[in-house]
Design a protein around this motif. Structure first.
Motif, PDB file in Angstrom:
ATOM      1  N   UNK A  71      26.317  35.650  28.343  1.00  0.00           N
ATOM      2  CA  UNK A  71      27.414  35.154  29.196  1.00  0.00           C
ATOM      3  C   UNK A  71      28.656  36.037  29.169  1.00  0.00           C
ATOM      4  N   UNK A  72      28.922  36.719  28.042  1.00  0.00           N
ATOM      5  CA  UNK A  72      30.072  37.630  27.991  1.00  0.00           C
ATOM      6  C   UNK A  72      29.897  38.759  28.991  1.00  0.00           C
ATOM      7  N   UNK A  73      28.691  39.327  29.057  1.00  0.00           N
ATOM      8  CA  UNK A  73      28.436  40.397  30.012  1.00  0.00           C
ATOM      9  C   UNK A  73      28.578  39.902  31.445  1.00  0.00           C
ATOM     10  N   UNK A  74      28.073  38.707  31.704  1.00  0.00           N
ATOM     11  CA  UNK A  74      28.184  38.147  33.055  1.00  0.00           C
ATOM     12  C   UNK A  74      29.645  37.901  33.413  1.00  0.00           C
ATOM     13  N   UNK A  75      30.438  37.414  32.447  1.00  0.00           N
ATOM     14  CA  UNK A  75      31.851  37.170  32.720  1.00  0.00           C
ATOM     15  C   UNK A  75      32.603  38.462  32.992  1.00  0.00           C
ATOM     16  N   UNK A  76      32.216  39.534  32.309  1.00  0.00           N
ATOM     17  CA  UNK A  76      32.857  40.830  32.562  1.00  0.00           C
ATOM     18  C   UNK A  76      32.537  41.330  33.962  1.00  0.00           C
ATOM     19  N   UNK A  77      31.334  41.031  34.423  1.00  0.00           N
ATOM     20  CA  UNK A  77      30.950  41.401  35.781  1.00  0.00           C
ATOM     21  C   UNK A  77      31.840  40.740  36.819  1.00  0.00           C
ATOM     22  N   UNK A  78      32.345  39.538  36.508  1.00  0.00           N
ATOM     23  CA  UNK A  78      33.124  38.771  37.481  1.00  0.00           C
ATOM     24  C   UNK A  78      34.554  39.287  37.625  1.00  0.00           C
ATOM     25  N   UNK A  79      35.022  40.077  36.658  1.00  0.00           N
ATOM     26  CA  UNK A  79      36.400  40.559  36.686  1.00  0.00           C
ATOM     27  C   UNK A  79      36.437  41.878  37.436  1.00  0.00           C
ATOM     28  N   UNK A  80      37.135  41.957  38.544  1.00  0.00           N
ATOM     29  CA  UNK A  80      37.195  43.220  39.286  1.00  0.00           C
ATOM     30  C   UNK A  80      38.007  44.256  38.526  1.00  0.00           C
ATOM     31  N   UNK A  81      37.717  45.533  38.751  1.00  0.00           N
ATOM     32  CA  UNK A  81      38.479  46.581  38.061  1.00  0.00           C
ATOM     33  C   UNK A  81      39.905  46.654  38.578  1.00  0.00           C
ATOM     34  N   UNK A  82      40.742  47.337  37.817  1.00  0.00           N
ATOM     35  CA  UNK A  82      42.124  47.496  38.229  1.00  0.00           C
ATOM     36  C   UNK A  82      42.998  46.335  37.786  1.00  0.00           C
ATOM     37  N   UNK A  83      44.141  46.219  38.434  1.00  0.00           N
ATOM     38  CA  UNK A  83      45.151  45.228  38.053  1.00  0.00           C
ATOM     39  C   UNK A  83      44.820  43.882  38.686  1.00  0.00           C
ATOM     40  N   UNK A  84      44.829  42.831  37.864  1.00  0.00           N
ATOM     41  CA  UNK A  84      44.527  41.493  38.366  1.00  0.00           C
ATOM     42  C   UNK A  84      45.359  40.471  37.597  1.00  0.00           C
ATOM     43  N   UNK A  85      45.422  39.268  38.135  1.00  0.00           N
ATOM     44  CA  UNK A  85      46.214  38.185  37.553  1.00  0.00           C
ATOM     45  C   UNK A  85      45.492  37.640  36.328  1.00  0.00           C
ATOM     46  N   UNK A  86      46.219  37.573  35.190  1.00  0.00           N
ATOM     47  CA  UNK A  86      45.561  37.196  33.933  1.00  0.00           C
ATOM     48  C   UNK A  86      45.281  35.711  33.803  1.00  0.00           C
TER      49      UNK A  86
END
Length: 312
Positions: free
Chosen positions: A43-58
């Motif tokens: 699930x950690x790998x899948x969650x990382x996939x969901x975060x787009x690269x670059x600057x995003x709202x935390x």
């Protein structure tokens, strides 16, 4: 249980990016956080996939889910990291002009924020020359000075209004630089973060200035109404932080199960105190400086002039 692709319910909840689906599973100790699917991804790998690269709202749900899994000790799977990175890049099209896309996003963000910061700067600048209570007539002692000068609410209003103008001006300059092609992408990210923080802080100061101005004018004639206005005004600041506290509140129960009561209470206390200091420190500066800078101008200006001495 796992489906034909090896995904558990937690994998699917993380892939959906929904805290509403994630928290009931994350809050059960029987749910294994480190099972891998057919691609060797946890699930950690899948969650990382969901975060787009670059600057995003935390405070995006995807970011909060990934952070929660890491805090709970979830680990990555046995998939090859080069293959994982390649799939991540393909998913988010990192190699297809990603920097250009992020610059376009930052440009749109800069235009939106700049409108708000300029409006705040304009309002606070105008309030400096249209003070609550007006000014004294020229034929009175201290003519041209504010009628409420020397009173604590008025002094606090002036400090709050000045801080709102300063912070909104800093945010405006930062936004101008973040939208300028003269600066590289990293610098523009830094200026955007600075602008975000100072816009929020200027809003906090503006709300304080509004409440103090109303209180200074109404308190002598309608103290209950003045107090009600001061109590209701901070609701704007609370609404700004509503998303942050709602997401932390949703994760409180799962963290209590996964990390124990001591860790949960300690962490949430740090988050609460830290966010209050970061977001509400202007209130401390406004009221403490107004108390420190008080003087007796009112008594000096309003004291009767001494009678003229007879000529000898």
């Amino acid at each position: 249980m796992q489906d034909n692709d090896g995904n558990t319910a937690l994998h699917l909840a993380v892939r959906a990016g929904s805290l509403r689906l994630f928290c009931p599973l994350f809050g059960r100790e029987a749910v294994n956080l480190n099972l891998t699917n057919a691609n060797g991804q946890t699930p950690v790998d899948v969650s990382l996939h969901k975060i787009p690269p670059g600057w995003s709202y935390n405070q995006n749900s995807e970011v909060r889910i990934h952070h929660a899994l890491l805090v709970a000790g979830a680990t990555s799977g046995a998939c090859r990291r080069d293959h994982f990175r390649q799939e991540y890049d393909d998913r988010h099209r990192v190699k297809s002009k990603q920097d250009i896309k992020e610059l376009d996003r930052m440009k749109d963000l800069t235009q939106t924020l700049c409108i708000g910061s300029v409006l705040i700067a304009t309002v606070t600048f105008g309030a400096t020359f249209a003070l609550p209570g007006g000014n004294k007539q020229d034929d009175h002692p201290g003519g041209g000075t504010p009628t409420l000068a020397g009173r604590y609410p008025f002094d606090a209003f002036m400090v709050a209004n000045t801080l709102a103008f300063i912070f909104s001006s800093v945010a405006t300059v930062s936004l101008m630089r973040s939208g300028s092609p003269m600066f590289n992408l990293l610098s523009r990210r830094v200026y955007t973060r600075v602008a975000f923080y100072f816009v929020d802080t200027s809003v906090t100061c503006l709300i304080a200035a509004f409440a103090l101005a109303v209180y200074a004018v109404l308190e002598p004639v309608a103290p209950k109404t003045a107090t009600a206005v001061c109590v209701m005004s901070p609701l704007v600041v609370i609404c700004i932080k509503a998303e942050l506290w709602m997401k932390w509140a949703v994760l409180a129960g799962p963290f209590f199960v996964r990390k124990g009561p001591i860790w949960t209470i300690g962490t949430y206390t740090k988050v609460l105190v830290g966010n209050m200091l970061v977001g509400l420190w202007p209130f401390l500066l406004i009221f403490l400086w107004a108390a420190y800078g008080r003087d007796n101008l009112v008594s000096v200006l309003e004291s009767p002039a001494p009678p003229p001495q007879p000529l000898i």
